[in-house]
Each structure stands twice: as C-alpha cells, then as structure tokens.
Write an enzyme that holds these catalytic residues in place. Structure first.
Site, short mmCIF file in Angstrom:
data_model
loop_
_atom_site.label_atom_id
_atom_site.label_comp_id
_atom_site.label_asym_id
_atom_site.label_seq_id
_atom_site.Cartn_x
_atom_site.Cartn_y
_atom_site.Cartn_z
N ILE A 168 57.82 18.74 78.33
CA ILE A 168 57.17 18.24 79.46
C ILE A 168 55.71 18.48 79.41
CG2 ILE A 168 59.14 18.48 80.96
CD1 ILE A 168 57.51 20.84 82.27
N SER A 169 54.79 17.63 80.08
CA SER A 169 53.21 17.61 79.84
C SER A 169 52.85 17.61 78.55
CB SER A 169 52.84 18.95 80.77
OG SER A 169 51.52 19.15 80.87
N ASN A 170 52.09 18.68 77.85
CA ASN A 170 51.69 18.68 76.60
C ASN A 170 53.09 18.60 75.81
OD1 ASN A 170 48.94 18.34 77.45
ND2 ASN A 170 48.53 20.50 76.69
#
Length: 593
Positions: A270-272
C-alpha cells in the site's frame, strides 16, 4: 522465547548457486544474514503481543532505554508498524470482520541487499512460518508503505500471508528507519541496535564529515542515501523475493531448490509499497504470479507526479480548505501566506484568495473528496515533511546539501538543534516512520516555513542545477506497463487526500490497459489514506478502512491462481462510515463473489 538463536553468516555460505534467471544483470548481493526463531510466547506476526498488546496505548518498554536488546527492538517495531497502518480500535472490525493477528511461530531471515550501483543497502526480511507447506509453496512479497522500516507492511502482507502458511518477504525499499547520528558518529546495525560507524555493516552509513566537524543532526536514509531509491523500487521488490527463495532453501533443505518456477509469488503493498509492487510488475521475467496494489504512489508518463502536487498542495491547500469550511489548526495559516507571497493566489481579500486556491486545485484534478481527505496532511504538516525528504532523495543531495537549507535534528524547548540522547537514538529503528518529524527528530531550516515551502516548490517550477536534478530524479521514477498476462489488482479510496487516485491509480490503470495489461480497479467511497487514524472518533465518523478491500483483492487473486476462479470486474464500492457503531459488512459493501 523471542530470538532464541541468532546466526550471522557470510553470503557465500548462505546463497552460493542461488542466482535465478531473468535477474537483469546480476544476482542480488547480501552483506550478511541473521536468523532468529520466534516461538514459545513470541511469534512472527505480533512478537507475542497479540491483539491486546498491539492495542495498548503505550509501546512495549525497554528494560534499559539507552540499550534495548534486539528482541525488545523487534517487538516495539512490530507494535509501532501495526499501529501506524491498521485501525485496531474497538469497533473498527480488525480481527473480527477482517484481518488477523494470529500467533504464527516460525523463523526470520534478515539481510542487507544492494541493487547494482547503489551507495547504500536496503533491508530485506523473510518470515518463514512453521506451517509452511513445501508441497504448496507460496511467497508474499510486501514492501514497506511510506518510508517505513522493513516491518512497514506487517499489517498488509504479513497479516494476510502468514496465517495462510506462506513465507512473507519484506523490504524497506532503500528508505526506512536506519538513521545515522552525525554528532555521535553512530548508525544502526542489522539487529536494530546502535553501533559506531566503524562497525560494518551498518544499514546506512552516509558520506558525511566525521563527528565533531561541525555538522550536527540526523542523516535520514530516504533523504540522504544519494541513491534516489524510488527509481529502483521494482528491483528492491525482486531482490526481496530472491532472498525469500534462498531463505526457504535454508529452512527446508530437503525440499530445495525453491525457484520462481516452482513457488507462487504474490506481491502486495500500500502507498509507496503499492507503487513498488507495480514497478516490480514491469519486469518481463515471469517470476511474479500476481500483484495487488492499494492506494499506490505511482506515476506514469503524462500524469502529475507526487513532488509536483505535493509542493503545490503545501501552498494552496490550507487556503482551499478554509474556503470549503474545513476546520484547520491556526498554525497552518503561514502556508496560505506563502501562497500569496509566491504569487500563486492574488485575490483582493482573504476570501478571494481562498476561493482562487480552491479553484486552482480543482482545475488541477483534485476532487472535493480528496481535498477534504487532504486536511489530515495539512494538519500534520505532512506536505512539508514529504517535500523536504523527497527533494533531497530525487536530487541525490547528501548530508548538509539540501538546496532549501533543510536538515533534521533533535531540538530543544526553543526549537534549536541539539545532539540526540542515547535513549532517543536507541529507539529510532523501532519508533520512527522513516520521515521526520517524529521519534525525536524535527525539521530544522535556515528560513521560516513560508520560505521553505516556496523554495521546495521552486525546485519543481524553477531553473538552476538543483531544480534540474530534482526533476531528473522524478522522471526516473515513472512507471511502465505490467508484464503481459500478469494479473494486477489496484484498490484506491476516493477520499485519499495524500495520494489522490486522480493522479496515480486512475492514470496507471488507463496506461496499463492501453498496453494490454490485465488490470482490475476498485474505487472505494469514503476511504482515505490512513486507516490508523480511524481509531479517532472524528475520522471513524467520516471514513472506512481500506485494508479490508486489499485483503479481499488478495483473496480473489489467490482463488484465481489456485482454482481458476474469475477475477472480479471493476467496481465503484459504496462503502459508508460506521459513525459511532461497530463496523459491519454492510458498511464495507464488498462486491459479491
């Protein structure tokens, strides 16, 4: 007992003959390997804390705050990473409606890997559960979210993969919490403890003047590695998977060799971490079986990159949110002043300037949902924190070379830099999120916040060598299309105000499909970027967690790989907040199978 046995080995004794095909130019290089066992009151997923220990408001204590043991550091790192990613609050549904904190006994394999040409290594950890089935070999690769340390995806890949009996491989993607104290000349060793610079290998040892030379403060790996780690995210993920195969060879020598052609590999983040698994999906070698990316920080050609919208939002969003009537802390007003001084807004009065800021962000692609979600980033000064760190990373600026005069240090009561204490330094690896402020480190600069924000923005819009370096670094992070035939699942919240879907997931999905990619896309109403904030009633009343949809995407992907079940169609999911009641299935509105 946690970490009952520790073994440090040379790479040659561990990984000889383990290179796999399709590794581009070279097999991964490891500096050292450390093996620990986690049973009898300890475990892989929660370090023996269980759900109650993870929910505790205070972190697990160190017997000696200045000299915590590796086992204490690991336990606290798991606690902080769980709490930084998942909503564990009563009524939030974790462990009852979705997710798992099961006690999973097994072994961990730690190493420092290095991508070709990198100045600094990245951490890789492989968790091998005792219940691993050598007849149904599976590896989940889970790069850390944000700039977190190597356990930064424990609540994502670990919580899903370990209870299934899969090995789980992690990487900090060249960022993480291996900070270096420039005053003391000390960094972080493989086991998380503090060690002098001469005690190689350290997880991060920057090129910097020696201690006592006048350079004071903290070197942060993401900012000061001079590697632009984001450009190598896909290779970081690949190396974590390679290390998993090597760890499995050692864990189960009777079933070796473990190879990509006899072991199922799913990458999730998730995210980066979501951006990292999508970068890994570009690899033409068929080592990956599927990819699931939640709220990914990913940029394709023609889309607005993170650094561009971050530095613009830092200046315009406080004004825009005031126009929308969103309450903000008084301290953020300086950013709105900076926007006016920079000529980004020029209305006759404050109300006109606020309206102009709102109109300009809307014209850029921000939705009202994302703007409201962005209030979290404004309130916690995340835009400045991200821009300061990423500018340094993209430009490959070393210690004390930030073009905006920004550095990181512990500070006194007056905000002045001071040397870090032994106890502060000892806790960095376990407590930090990877980017200051936090864990005793603050952003310090020669100028006030308004000038900092203007300077950071000019590194994108301006001229000169520093700006050219930052833009070149951003260009090196653009993603390509996934390998043909690779199942890719993208999940994003419509209220994400840190990494808006309009700049990331939506253009990525279009780009991938135009290239023939096999991509599914779920858009979740009322989901923003930070599940962990849902433990606060004000956020629980407005938003739903995103992790249930990431786990569901993994379940659907697993069923597809295991039995040929069809992957679901795209979906706009009408989730609704629990608003004071316990979260239930009706709130989540997961698509029917």
């Amino acid at each position: 007992m946690s970490a009952k046995s520790v073994l440090t080995l040379a790479l040659a004794a561990f990984a000889a003959g383990c290179a796999s095909p399709g590794m581009r130019d070279a097999a991964p290089t490891f500096d050292a390997v450390r093996v620990t066992e986690h049973r009898d009151g300890d475990d892989l997923l929660t370090a023996g804390l269980g759900p109650d220990g993870l929910r505790a408001a205070a972190p697990p204590a160190f017997a000696d705050p200045a000299r915590p043991t590796p086992a204490e550091l690991r336990r606290r790192a798991l606690w902080s990473n769980w709490r930084g990613i998942a909503d564990l609050s009563p009524g939030g549904g974790y462990g009852a409606l979705y997710g798992s904190t099961a006690r999973v006994p097994g072994r961990e394999y730690h190493a420092l890997a290095r991508v070709p040409g990198a100045r600094q290594p990245h951490r890789v950890v492989v968790q091998v559960p005792d219940a691993f089935d050598t007849g149904r070999r599976c590896v989940v690769v889970a790069p850390a979210s944000g700039s977190r340390g190597v356990y930064g995806a424990i609540a994502v890949g670990g919580a899903w993969g370990l209870p299934k009996g899969c090995a789980v491989a992690y990487t900090d993607k060249g960022a993480g919490t291996d900070w270096f104290d420039l005053d003391a000349g000390q960094g972080i060793a493989l086991d998380g403890t503090v060690a002098p610079a001469a005690d190689a290998p350290l997880a991060f040892a920057p090129d910097a003047p020696a201690a006592g030379s006048g350079v004071r403060g903290i070197a942060v790996k993401h900012a000061h590695s001079q590697d632009n780690p984001e450009a190598a995210w896909g290779l970081h993920v690949r190396q974590a998977a390679e290390f998993a195969l090597q760890a499995l060879d050692r864990a189960f020598p009777q079933a070796a060799p473990f190879r990509f052609d006899n072991t199922r590999v799913i990458a999730v983040g998730i995210s980066n971490g979501g951006g990292a698994v999508l970068r890994a999906a570009e690899d033409d070698a068929p080592w990956l079986d599927a990819v699931v990316a939640g709220e990914p920080n990913v940029t394709v050609q023609g889309a607005i990159p993170l650094y561009d919208y971050t530095t613009q939002a830092a200046l315009l969003m406080p004004c825009a949110l005031r126009h929308m009537g969103v309450p903000l802390p008084p301290a953020v007003g300086e950013a709105c002043i900076a926007a006016a001084e920079a000529g980004l807004v020029d209305g006759d009065d404050e109300a006109a300037r606020q309206r102009q800021a709102y109109d300009r962000l809307r014209a850029r692609g921000w939705t009202d949902e994302a703007l409201r979600g962005g209030a979290i980033s404004v309130s916690f000064d995340l835009w400045r924190a991200i821009a300061a760190t990423y500018a340094s990373a993209y430009g490959r600026f070393g210690v004390d070379e930030h073009p905006c005069g920004i550095r990181f240090a512990a500070t006194d009561a007056n905000g002045q830099p001071r040397p870090a204490t032994d106890a502060e330094r000892a806790a960095w690896w376990a407590d930090a999120s990877g980017i200051p402020p936090g864990a005793g480190a603050q952003i310090v600069a020669r100028d006030g916040i308004a000038r900092q924000l203007r300077c950071l923005r000019e590194l994108w819009t301006g001229e000169g060598e520093a700006a050219a370096r930052v833009r070149a670094g951003v260009a090196a992070t653009r993603a390509g299309a996934p390998r043909a035939g690779l199942p890719v699942f993208v999940v994003h919240g419509r209220s994400d105000g840190l990494i808006p879907a309009a700049f990331t997931s939506a253009p990525y999905v279009r780009h991938a499909r135009e290239a023939g990619g096999d991509v599914r896309y779920w858009q979740v109403a009322n989901a923003q970027h930070f599940d962990a904030f849902l433990g606060l009633p004000v956020f629980a009343a407005q938003y739903v967690p995103l992790l249930p949809y990431v786990y569901e995407a993994l379940d659907r992907t697993w069923a597809h790989l295991e039995s040929g079940a069809p992957l679901p169609s795209d979906a706009a999911i009408p989730a609704r907040p629990r608003a004071g009641s316990p979260l239930d299935a009706a709130h989540l509105a997961l698509p029917q199978r």
